[in-house]
Design a protein around this motif. Structure first.
Motif, PDB file in Angstrom:
ATOM      1  N   GLN A  55       1.068  -1.288  -0.042  1.00  0.00           N
ATOM      2  CA  GLN A  55      -0.083   0.005  -0.072  1.00  0.00           C
ATOM      3  C   GLN A  55       0.780   1.476  -0.089  1.00  0.00           C
ATOM      4  OE1 GLN A  55      -2.282   0.040   3.345  1.00  0.00           O
ATOM      5  NE2 GLN A  55      -3.690   1.933   2.770  1.00  0.00           N
ATOM      6  N   PRO A  56       0.750   1.970  -0.893  1.00  0.00           N
ATOM      7  CA  PRO A  56       1.788   3.305  -0.372  1.00  0.00           C
ATOM      8  C   PRO A  56       1.219   4.041   0.161  1.00  0.00           C
ATOM      9  CG  PRO A  56       0.397   2.903  -2.939  1.00  0.00           C
ATOM     10  CD  PRO A  56      -0.336   1.795  -2.046  1.00  0.00           C
ATOM     11  N   ARG A  57       0.422   4.283   0.946  1.00  0.00           N
ATOM     12  CA  ARG A  57       0.804   5.068   2.453  1.00  0.00           C
ATOM     13  C   ARG A  57       2.051   4.391   3.457  1.00  0.00           C
ATOM     14  NH1 ARG A  57      -5.174   6.449   5.010  1.00  0.00           N
ATOM     15  NH2 ARG A  57      -5.305   3.999   4.205  1.00  0.00           N
ATOM     16  N   THR A  58       1.463   2.884   3.758  1.00  0.00           N
ATOM     17  CA  THR A  58       2.481   1.822   4.516  1.00  0.00           C
ATOM     18  C   THR A  58       4.275   2.556   3.923  1.00  0.00           C
ATOM     19  OG1 THR A  58       0.316   0.150   4.608  1.00  0.00           O
ATOM     20  CG2 THR A  58       3.093  -0.192   4.884  1.00  0.00           C
ATOM     21  N   VAL A  59       4.942   2.333   2.057  1.00  0.00           N
ATOM     22  CA  VAL A  59       5.321   2.303   2.088  1.00  0.00           C
ATOM     23  C   VAL A  59       6.145   4.312   2.251  1.00  0.00           C
ATOM     24  CG1 VAL A  59       7.131   2.638  -0.150  1.00  0.00           C
ATOM     25  CG2 VAL A  59       5.101   0.534   0.013  1.00  0.00           C
ATOM     26  N   GLU A  60       5.144   5.549   2.379  1.00  0.00           N
ATOM     27  CA  GLU A  60       5.167   6.246   2.566  1.00  0.00           C
ATOM     28  C   GLU A  60       6.352   6.250   4.015  1.00  0.00           C
ATOM     29  OE1 GLU A  60       3.427  11.070   3.169  1.00  0.00           O
ATOM     30  OE2 GLU A  60       3.045   9.266   2.220  1.00  0.00           O
ATOM     31  N   VAL A  61       5.369   6.128   4.826  1.00  0.00           N
ATOM     32  CA  VAL A  61       5.754   5.931   6.486  1.00  0.00           C
ATOM     33  C   VAL A  61       7.483   5.051   6.009  1.00  0.00           C
ATOM     34  CG1 VAL A  61       5.076   4.665   8.409  1.00  0.00           C
ATOM     35  CG2 VAL A  61       3.243   5.687   7.324  1.00  0.00           C
ATOM     36  N   MET A  62       6.993   3.609   5.708  1.00  0.00           N
ATOM     37  CA  MET A  62       7.900   3.493   6.322  1.00  0.00           C
ATOM     38  C   MET A  62       9.352   4.346   5.721  1.00  0.00           C
ATOM     39  SD  MET A  62       7.212  -0.655   4.679  1.00  0.00           S
ATOM     40  CE  MET A  62       8.736  -1.518   5.764  1.00  0.00           C
ATOM     41  N   LEU A  63       9.498   4.723   4.634  1.00  0.00           N
ATOM     42  CA  LEU A  63      10.808   5.352   3.924  1.00  0.00           C
ATOM     43  C   LEU A  63      10.491   7.008   5.271  1.00  0.00           C
ATOM     44  CD1 LEU A  63       9.767   5.219  -0.231  1.00  0.00           C
ATOM     45  CD2 LEU A  63      11.335   3.874   0.654  1.00  0.00           C
ATOM     46  N   ARG A  64      10.202   7.375   5.375  1.00  0.00           N
ATOM     47  CA  ARG A  64       9.656   8.302   6.339  1.00  0.00           C
ATOM     48  C   ARG A  64      10.963   8.257   7.172  1.00  0.00           C
ATOM     49  NH1 ARG A  64       7.876  12.907   4.196  1.00  0.00           N
ATOM     50  NH2 ARG A  64       6.278  12.751   2.303  1.00  0.00           N
ATOM     51  N   LEU A  65      10.773   6.966   7.872  1.00  0.00           N
ATOM     52  CA  LEU A  65      11.081   6.059   8.997  1.00  0.00           C
ATOM     53  C   LEU A  65      12.486   5.863   9.000  1.00  0.00           C
ATOM     54  CD1 LEU A  65       8.342   3.963  10.947  1.00  0.00           C
ATOM     55  CD2 LEU A  65       9.060   6.299  11.864  1.00  0.00           C
ATOM     56  N   LEU A  66      12.764   5.003   7.737  1.00  0.00           N
ATOM     57  CA  LEU A  66      14.167   4.895   7.541  1.00  0.00           C
ATOM     58  C   LEU A  66      14.672   6.016   6.940  1.00  0.00           C
ATOM     59  CD1 LEU A  66      15.716   2.154   6.257  1.00  0.00           C
ATOM     60  CD2 LEU A  66      15.169   2.778   3.799  1.00  0.00           C
ATOM     61  N   ASP A  67      14.895   6.911   7.194  1.00  0.00           N
ATOM     62  CA  ASP A  67      15.328   8.103   6.729  1.00  0.00           C
ATOM     63  C   ASP A  67      16.224   8.487   5.400  1.00  0.00           C
ATOM     64  OD1 ASP A  67      16.236  11.401   7.015  1.00  0.00           O
ATOM     65  OD2 ASP A  67      17.142  10.326   9.447  1.00  0.00           O
ATOM     66  N   VAL A  68      16.760   8.164   4.685  1.00  0.00           N
ATOM     67  CA  VAL A  68      17.590   7.741   3.851  1.00  0.00           C
ATOM     68  C   VAL A  68      17.761   9.003   3.025  1.00  0.00           C
ATOM     69  CG1 VAL A  68      17.759   6.396   1.399  1.00  0.00           C
ATOM     70  CG2 VAL A  68      16.214   5.362   2.674  1.00  0.00           C
ATOM     71  N   HIS A  69      19.969   9.144   2.931  1.00  0.00           N
ATOM     72  CA  HIS A  69      20.517  10.308   2.599  1.00  0.00           C
ATOM     73  C   HIS A  69      20.865   9.827   0.961  1.00  0.00           C
ATOM     74  CE1 HIS A  69      19.095  13.171   5.847  1.00  0.00           C
ATOM     75  NE2 HIS A  69      19.828  11.720   6.606  1.00  0.00           N
ATOM     76  N   PRO A  70      21.140  11.469   0.019  1.00  0.00           N
ATOM     77  CA  PRO A  70      21.622  10.860  -1.036  1.00  0.00           C
ATOM     78  C   PRO A  70      23.270  10.002  -0.910  1.00  0.00           C
ATOM     79  CG  PRO A  70      20.997  12.662  -0.977  1.00  0.00           C
ATOM     80  CD  PRO A  70      20.680  12.201   0.067  1.00  0.00           C
ATOM     81  N   GLY A  71      23.925   8.908  -1.623  1.00  0.00           N
ATOM     82  CA  GLY A  71      24.948   8.429  -1.021  1.00  0.00           C
ATOM     83  C   GLY A  71      24.741   7.559  -0.081  1.00  0.00           C
ATOM     84  N   HIS A  72      23.965   6.979   0.036  1.00  0.00           N
ATOM     85  CA  HIS A  72      23.337   6.142   0.810  1.00  0.00           C
ATOM     86  C   HIS A  72      24.062   4.389   0.934  1.00  0.00           C
ATOM     87  CE1 HIS A  72      21.463   8.020   4.983  1.00  0.00           C
ATOM     88  NE2 HIS A  72      23.128   7.364   5.317  1.00  0.00           N
ATOM     89  N   GLN A  73      24.278   3.279   1.315  1.00  0.00           N
ATOM     90  CA  GLN A  73      23.688   1.988   0.799  1.00  0.00           C
ATOM     91  C   GLN A  73      23.546   1.303   1.154  1.00  0.00           C
ATOM     92  OE1 GLN A  73      27.413   0.259  -0.102  1.00  0.00           O
ATOM     93  NE2 GLN A  73      27.042  -1.694   0.943  1.00  0.00           N
ATOM     94  N   VAL A  74      22.239   1.178   0.860  1.00  0.00           N
ATOM     95  CA  VAL A  74      20.816   0.557   1.065  1.00  0.00           C
ATOM     96  C   VAL A  74      20.453  -0.867   0.992  1.00  0.00           C
ATOM     97  CG1 VAL A  74      18.324   1.545   1.952  1.00  0.00           C
ATOM     98  CG2 VAL A  74      20.060   3.027   1.265  1.00  0.00           C
TER      99      VAL A  74
END
Length: 199
Positions: A55-74
């Motif tokens: 679900q898009p809303r769930t994915v959004e919550v997860m990505l905001r919690l993850l707090d990814v930045h440019p240059g990260h290895q994920v």
């Protein structure tokens, strides 16, 4: 909930990288043809092999919690359709790396092709090795996203985090965020969600 450990852009006047990633990564490009007309529905969609595109809303919550930045290895565990993998690739940019693993070979192959079609060459999608969680040989990771529920905190993946790295995963139905800090962990919980089983 450890609110002091959570990212926040509200009121900051800054750009919203997660919203930009969604705008640049259409969900319909990662769905089977029969599901593409439902791409805008805010619900999980069947992609075959007993799996769903979340679900898009769930994915959004997860990505905001993850707090990814440019240059990260994920590390993206349970990449499924490849949509979350492509979103992560947008967030890290070409100076970063995204390693995705998927247990179903057909889904991994399709996801790799769909991500490549966007020109995000800094991504690898591989079929998971039975009995191995994640990709320990490529660790450590700045961020780990888990889109399947194993019923417990996956310590095998926590061990693959870099210091100050963050993992977001469902744990027995509760979305959980873990930040590694030296030998310790800062853990917080963020609501109840349903995911496919992590196997």
């Amino acid at each position: 909930m450890l609110s002091t450990d959570l990212p926040s852009t509200s009121g900051s006047g800054l750009a919203d990288p997660v919203a930009d990633a969604f705008a640049a990564t259409p969900r319909c490009d990662f769905l089977p043809p029969e599901q593409q007309r439902r791409a805008g529905d805010d619900r999980p969609l069947d992609i075959g092999h007993g799996q769903t595109c979340s679900q898009p809303r769930t994915v959004e919550v997860m990505l905001r919690l993850l707090d990814v930045h440019p240059g990260h290895q994920v590390l993206d565990v349970g990449s499924g359709s490849g949509w979350t993998t492509a979103l992560l690739a947008h967030l890290v940019g070409p100076d970063g790396l995204v390693h995705a693993v998927e247990r179903e070979p057909a889904l991994a192959q399709r996801a790799a092709a769909d991500v490549a079609a966007l020109g995000r060459w800094w991504v690898s999608v591989t079929t998971a090795v039975p009995g191995v969680l994640g990709l320990p040989d490529e660790a450590p990771y700045d961020r780990v996203l888990v889109s399947a529920d194993g019923g417990r905190l996956p310590h095998e993946l926590v061990d693959q985090l870099a210091d100050d790295g963050v993992l977001v995963a469902p744990v027995a139905g509760v979305l959980t965020r873990v930040r590694r800090h030296g030998r310790g962990l800062l853990r917080s919980e963020h609501g109840h969600y349903r995911f496919v089983a992590l196997r």
